[in-house]
Design a protein around this motif. Structure first.
Motif, PDB file in Angstrom:
ATOM      1  N   PHE A 114       0.851  -1.191   0.000  1.00  0.00           N
ATOM      2  CA  PHE A 114       0.000   0.000   0.000  1.00  0.00           C
ATOM      3  C   PHE A 114       0.890   1.246   0.000  1.00  0.00           C
ATOM      4  O   PHE A 114       0.880   2.023   0.950  1.00  0.00           O
ATOM      5  CB  PHE A 114      -0.910   0.023   1.225  1.00  0.00           C
ATOM      6  N   PRO A 115       1.672   1.460  -1.054  1.00  0.00           N
ATOM      7  CA  PRO A 115       2.646   2.550  -1.023  1.00  0.00           C
ATOM      8  C   PRO A 115       1.983   3.922  -1.043  1.00  0.00           C
ATOM      9  O   PRO A 115       0.949   4.119  -1.666  1.00  0.00           O
ATOM     10  CB  PRO A 115       3.467   2.319  -2.297  1.00  0.00           C
ATOM     11  N   THR A 116       2.595   4.841  -0.344  1.00  0.00           N
ATOM     12  CA  THR A 116       2.136   6.231  -0.329  1.00  0.00           C
ATOM     13  C   THR A 116       3.325   7.142  -0.574  1.00  0.00           C
ATOM     14  O   THR A 116       4.374   6.978   0.057  1.00  0.00           O
ATOM     15  CB  THR A 116       1.487   6.578   1.027  1.00  0.00           C
ATOM     16  N   ILE A 117       3.166   8.067  -1.489  1.00  0.00           N
ATOM     17  CA  ILE A 117       4.192   9.072  -1.743  1.00  0.00           C
ATOM     18  C   ILE A 117       4.002  10.189  -0.714  1.00  0.00           C
ATOM     19  O   ILE A 117       3.023  10.939  -0.751  1.00  0.00           O
ATOM     20  CB  ILE A 117       4.093   9.610  -3.177  1.00  0.00           C
ATOM     21  N   SER A 118       4.925  10.267   0.215  1.00  0.00           N
ATOM     22  CA  SER A 118       4.767  11.152   1.367  1.00  0.00           C
ATOM     23  C   SER A 118       4.554  12.612   0.971  1.00  0.00           C
ATOM     24  O   SER A 118       3.776  13.329   1.611  1.00  0.00           O
ATOM     25  CB  SER A 118       5.989  11.026   2.276  1.00  0.00           C
ATOM     26  N   SER A 119       5.229  13.061  -0.081  1.00  0.00           N
ATOM     27  CA  SER A 119       5.131  14.466  -0.470  1.00  0.00           C
ATOM     28  C   SER A 119       3.743  14.841  -0.969  1.00  0.00           C
ATOM     29  O   SER A 119       3.436  16.026  -1.106  1.00  0.00           O
ATOM     30  CB  SER A 119       6.180  14.797  -1.533  1.00  0.00           C
ATOM     31  N   ARG A 120       2.898  13.876  -1.266  1.00  0.00           N
ATOM     32  CA  ARG A 120       1.518  14.171  -1.657  1.00  0.00           C
ATOM     33  C   ARG A 120       0.610  14.377  -0.452  1.00  0.00           C
ATOM     34  O   ARG A 120      -0.547  14.761  -0.604  1.00  0.00           O
ATOM     35  CB  ARG A 120       0.949  13.016  -2.492  1.00  0.00           C
ATOM     36  N   VAL A 121       1.127  14.122   0.734  1.00  0.00           N
ATOM     37  CA  VAL A 121       0.334  14.186   1.960  1.00  0.00           C
ATOM     38  C   VAL A 121       0.778  15.413   2.749  1.00  0.00           C
ATOM     39  O   VAL A 121       1.957  15.547   3.089  1.00  0.00           O
ATOM     40  CB  VAL A 121       0.517  12.906   2.793  1.00  0.00           C
ATOM     41  N   THR A 122      -0.146  16.302   3.040  1.00  0.00           N
ATOM     42  CA  THR A 122       0.230  17.601   3.600  1.00  0.00           C
ATOM     43  C   THR A 122       0.543  17.573   5.087  1.00  0.00           C
ATOM     44  O   THR A 122       1.155  18.512   5.593  1.00  0.00           O
ATOM     45  CB  THR A 122      -0.889  18.631   3.360  1.00  0.00           C
ATOM     46  N   ASN A 123       0.149  16.539   5.815  1.00  0.00           N
ATOM     47  CA  ASN A 123       0.364  16.511   7.255  1.00  0.00           C
ATOM     48  C   ASN A 123       1.115  15.248   7.633  1.00  0.00           C
ATOM     49  O   ASN A 123       0.689  14.138   7.312  1.00  0.00           O
ATOM     50  CB  ASN A 123      -0.976  16.586   8.000  1.00  0.00           C
ATOM     51  N   SER A 124       2.229  15.412   8.302  1.00  0.00           N
ATOM     52  CA  SER A 124       3.058  14.273   8.688  1.00  0.00           C
ATOM     53  C   SER A 124       2.318  13.304   9.597  1.00  0.00           C
ATOM     54  O   SER A 124       2.623  12.112   9.626  1.00  0.00           O
ATOM     55  CB  SER A 124       4.323  14.761   9.383  1.00  0.00           C
ATOM     56  N   ALA A 125       1.334  13.795  10.349  1.00  0.00           N
ATOM     57  CA  ALA A 125       0.586  12.900  11.233  1.00  0.00           C
ATOM     58  C   ALA A 125      -0.171  11.845  10.434  1.00  0.00           C
ATOM     59  O   ALA A 125      -0.344  10.711  10.896  1.00  0.00           O
ATOM     60  CB  ALA A 125      -0.382  13.706  12.100  1.00  0.00           C
ATOM     61  N   ALA A 126      -0.623  12.188   9.224  1.00  0.00           N
ATOM     62  CA  ALA A 126      -1.326  11.206   8.396  1.00  0.00           C
ATOM     63  C   ALA A 126      -0.399  10.058   8.021  1.00  0.00           C
ATOM     64  O   ALA A 126      -0.814   8.893   8.005  1.00  0.00           O
ATOM     65  CB  ALA A 126      -1.884  11.878   7.142  1.00  0.00           C
ATOM     66  N   ILE A 127       0.858  10.371   7.708  1.00  0.00           N
ATOM     67  CA  ILE A 127       1.841   9.330   7.406  1.00  0.00           C
ATOM     68  C   ILE A 127       2.072   8.459   8.637  1.00  0.00           C
ATOM     69  O   ILE A 127       2.155   7.228   8.557  1.00  0.00           O
ATOM     70  CB  ILE A 127       3.166   9.967   6.938  1.00  0.00           C
ATOM     71  N   TRP A 128       2.156   9.091   9.782  1.00  0.00           N
ATOM     72  CA  TRP A 128       2.365   8.344  11.029  1.00  0.00           C
ATOM     73  C   TRP A 128       1.225   7.363  11.276  1.00  0.00           C
ATOM     74  O   TRP A 128       1.471   6.194  11.581  1.00  0.00           O
ATOM     75  CB  TRP A 128       2.493   9.319  12.200  1.00  0.00           C
ATOM     76  N   TYR A 129      -0.010   7.813  11.146  1.00  0.00           N
ATOM     77  CA  TYR A 129      -1.137   6.923  11.446  1.00  0.00           C
ATOM     78  C   TYR A 129      -1.282   5.813  10.415  1.00  0.00           C
ATOM     79  O   TYR A 129      -1.699   4.701  10.759  1.00  0.00           O
ATOM     80  CB  TYR A 129      -2.425   7.736  11.576  1.00  0.00           C
ATOM     81  N   GLN A 130      -0.916   6.079   9.160  1.00  0.00           N
ATOM     82  CA  GLN A 130      -0.914   4.981   8.194  1.00  0.00           C
ATOM     83  C   GLN A 130       0.109   3.923   8.610  1.00  0.00           C
ATOM     84  O   GLN A 130      -0.167   2.715   8.543  1.00  0.00           O
ATOM     85  CB  GLN A 130      -0.587   5.496   6.791  1.00  0.00           C
ATOM     86  N   HIS A 131       1.267   4.359   9.051  1.00  0.00           N
ATOM     87  CA  HIS A 131       2.287   3.416   9.513  1.00  0.00           C
ATOM     88  C   HIS A 131       1.778   2.603  10.694  1.00  0.00           C
ATOM     89  O   HIS A 131       2.095   1.416  10.827  1.00  0.00           O
ATOM     90  CB  HIS A 131       3.556   4.181   9.889  1.00  0.00           C
ATOM     91  N   GLN A 132       0.983   3.238  11.550  1.00  0.00           N
ATOM     92  CA  GLN A 132       0.418   2.503  12.685  1.00  0.00           C
ATOM     93  C   GLN A 132      -0.533   1.402  12.225  1.00  0.00           C
ATOM     94  O   GLN A 132      -0.636   0.356  12.868  1.00  0.00           O
ATOM     95  CB  GLN A 132      -0.282   3.469  13.636  1.00  0.00           C
ATOM     96  N   LEU A 133      -1.234   1.641  11.111  1.00  0.00           N
ATOM     97  CA  LEU A 133      -2.062   0.565  10.543  1.00  0.00           C
ATOM     98  C   LEU A 133      -1.192  -0.620  10.155  1.00  0.00           C
ATOM     99  O   LEU A 133      -1.544  -1.778  10.418  1.00  0.00           O
ATOM    100  CB  LEU A 133      -2.820   1.061   9.311  1.00  0.00           C
ATOM    101  N   PHE A 134      -0.056  -0.353   9.512  1.00  0.00           N
ATOM    102  CA  PHE A 134       0.816  -1.437   9.087  1.00  0.00           C
ATOM    103  C   PHE A 134       1.391  -2.175  10.290  1.00  0.00           C
ATOM    104  O   PHE A 134       1.599  -3.390  10.236  1.00  0.00           O
ATOM    105  CB  PHE A 134       1.935  -0.899   8.204  1.00  0.00           C
ATOM    106  N   ARG A 135       1.653  -1.459  11.355  1.00  0.00           N
ATOM    107  CA  ARG A 135       2.159  -2.120  12.556  1.00  0.00           C
ATOM    108  C   ARG A 135       1.058  -2.931  13.230  1.00  0.00           C
ATOM    109  O   ARG A 135       1.311  -4.033  13.728  1.00  0.00           O
ATOM    110  CB  ARG A 135       2.760  -1.100  13.523  1.00  0.00           C
ATOM    111  N   LYS A 136      -0.141  -2.403  13.244  1.00  0.00           N
ATOM    112  CA  LYS A 136      -1.242  -3.117  13.885  1.00  0.00           C
ATOM    113  C   LYS A 136      -1.565  -4.421  13.149  1.00  0.00           C
ATOM    114  O   LYS A 136      -1.857  -5.446  13.766  1.00  0.00           O
ATOM    115  CB  LYS A 136      -2.489  -2.237  13.940  1.00  0.00           C
ATOM    116  N   TYR A 137      -1.513  -4.383  11.816  1.00  0.00           N
ATOM    117  CA  TYR A 137      -1.906  -5.547  11.017  1.00  0.00           C
ATOM    118  C   TYR A 137      -0.721  -6.237  10.357  1.00  0.00           C
ATOM    119  O   TYR A 137      -0.900  -7.022   9.418  1.00  0.00           O
ATOM    120  CB  TYR A 137      -2.932  -5.131   9.963  1.00  0.00           C
TER     121      TYR A 137
END
Length: 543
Positions: free
Chosen positions: A112-135
């Protein structure tokens, strides 16, 4: 015939190393020793487990976490916070316990790749990573459902722009092609076997009306992690298409009709859509192919499709998409250990080229290189794991969280070359330069040493008779190189590395003197020559 029958023999050091290289992101010698003599079933019982939770990254500007739930005016700039997260992630890769957990986090990040520069808030990247850690070792279906409304993904693939009056197809298309059923043989201009253009349009309609929650206050009741929200007043999904969605034969001509236009109705419609897609055997086969390429080999022949992929997909569907049973079967199979045939030119051991992650962080992990601690010097910690390591990876062709393509980093998906794309003249030169860098020591911009490989300590800990140059080179090569080297190649490492400029007798005398508390100058010099030559060898680039 490729076989998923379990391999039940105790693993010798070579096969133990093979397993640990594939399930960790750079095994230590003690981890390979731990696996040696155990059966795959015994080892997997202890490594198919989640790592303990880790504290979130700390912002140097405040001395506390910035994901609570999002950065505020007192926090560092967003680009700095992204860098802190990347460093925090690499530290977890470096320090993780003996388990498959961090490699599976890496797998889901690639799936589920995400290009970080397309995401305006670093917290969104953090919470996506938490999904990967949870599952990481959880349910693929549940994770995919969560990704559909993940804030970072809504930004990355334009889901936030998809509204009933102006459909935006990006996410729906990639949902089918990259995340679930995959793109099959194209049988007409609009039919890809596993889905059609009409299925993309209908899925786009079903996925309308979602938006990023910039406050990160909308928490998913299943995952417990902040996610996106439906546009509207909180009760009515005002920009969601409430008509019936009609899918084609690939999905058994399923029709999905929401009961109304409430938030609950839109959520239920998404649930029905996920159920429909995961009833397709193509979804199970697609993820099993990716797991196979990630853990075993990139080339899926008709034999592998029939004997490995199809039974794994059946098992996955029977397990309702829990990922652990499939990993257990694959990683304990005769096929994984190359004992299902006598053919030598299809060996899986040493058949994958390491990614820059395994070259950089994996080398530090394998050779137990000490790194700065965040509890001692937070800035040094971020400098080492962030600026230094991610910079080394960037030079080798992996810009962390910035894949060139929406499908991810090319070597993980690009047919027909796959992992061979990691090797170009420039990337290979940077890999070799990394070996030189860690031998010399990596310093920050002020010239302060951050980390350095100290080979004499590793030799002291793990070599049975370091004063014997032949035995030392044999044991170092057996650890660092996944394939069996012939005597001539080992002698090259000995004569052009360890004994370059000295004789065997001199080495023995120098080591014995060092072991008794003498000077280490000659020992360090010669060991650095040996390790540099191995780290810059073609054999070290594979695993």
């Amino acid at each position: 015939m490729a076989s998923l029958a379990p391999y039940s023999q105790p693993l010798n050091p070579r096969l133990a190393g093979h397993l640990m290289r594939r399930v960790t992101l750079g095994p230590s010698q003690s981890e390979i020793q731990f696996a040696t003599g155990q059966t795959p079933g015994q080892i997997l019982a202890s490594i198919l487990v989640s790592d303990p939770p880790v504290n979130p990254p700390v912002d140097p500007a405040t001395g506390s976490s910035w994901v609570s739930p999002a950065p505020g005016p007192g926090n560092s700039m967003d680009d700095d916070l992204r860098g802190h997260f990347m460093a925090w992630w690499m530290a977890n890769v470096h320090r993780h316990p003996t388990s498959i957990f961090e490699r599976m986090v890496w797998f889901w990040h690639n799936h589920f790749p995400t290009i970080s520069s397309r995401v305006t808030n670093s917290a969104a990247i953090w919470y996506q990573h938490q999904l990967f850690r949870k599952y990481a070792l959880g349910n693929y279906k549940t994770l995919t459902r969560a990704i559909c409304v993940d804030n970072a993904m809504l930004a990355h693939l334009d889901g936030k722009l998809n509204v009933a009056a102006s459909p935006q197809e990006n996410f729906a298309r990639e949902f089918f092609e990259l995340f679930t059923v995959g793109k099959g043989a194209q049988v007409s201009p609009t039919d890809y076997t596993t889905f059609t253009e009409n299925d993309v349009k209908e899925a786009t309609r079903l996925l309308t009306g979602w938006d990023i929650d910039h406050t990160f206050s909308t928490v998913d009741t299943v995952t417990g992690i902040p996610r996106g929200k439906l546009k509207g007043n909180g009760q009515v999904a005002t920009q969601h298409d409430t008509g019936t969605k009609n899918f084609g034969p690939a999905f058994n001509n399923t029709s999905i009709t929401p009961a109304g236009n409430s938030k609950a109705d839109a959520e239920a419609e998404l649930d029905a859509f996920i159920d429909m897609v995961f009833q397709s055997s193509h979804t199970a086969k697609y993820i099993c192919r990716k797991l196979y390429r990630f853990f075993v080999y990139y080339d899926i022949t008709p034999e592998i499709e029939q004997d490995i992929i199809e039974p794994l997909a059946q098992q996955l569907m029977q397990a309702n998409y829990e990922i652990v049973p499939v990993l257990q079967t694959l990683l304990s199979s005769e096929h994984f250990y190359d004992v299902d045939d006598q053919i030598s030119n299809n060996d899986n051991v040493g058949a994958i080229i390491k990614s820059p992650l395994e070259i950089t962080v994996g080398t530090l992990r394998s050779l137990e290189v000490a790194m700065p601690s965040e509890s001692v010097d937070l800035n040094a910690f971020y400098g080492a794991y962030g600026n230094a390591l991610t910079g080394f990876m960037d030079g080798q062709g992996l810009q962390l969280h910035e894949p060139y393509d929406v499908a991810g980093y090319d070597p993980f998906f690009q047919f027909p070359s796959f992992n061979r794309l990691w090797i170009t003249p420039n990337y290979l030169a940077m890999r070799y330069k990394y070996g030189e860098s860690i031998m010399a020591g990596v310093a920050d911009v002020m010239g302060n040493l951050m980390f350095k490989l100290e080979p004499e300590q590793w030799i002291t800990n793990y070599c049975s008779n370091p004063s014997d140059p032949d035995q030392l080179v044999l044991e170092v090569c057996n650890f660092l190189v996944p394939i069996d080297l012939d005597q001539a190649r080992r002698q090259e490492f000995r004569d052009q590395g360890l004994l370059d400029g000295i004789t065997g007798a001199v080495w023995s005398a120098e080591w014995n003197s060092f072991a008794q508390g003498g000077t280490s100058t000659t020992v360090n010099t010669q060991l650095e020559k040996l390790f540099r030559r191995i780290l810059q060898s073609p054999e070290y680039q594979i695993y």
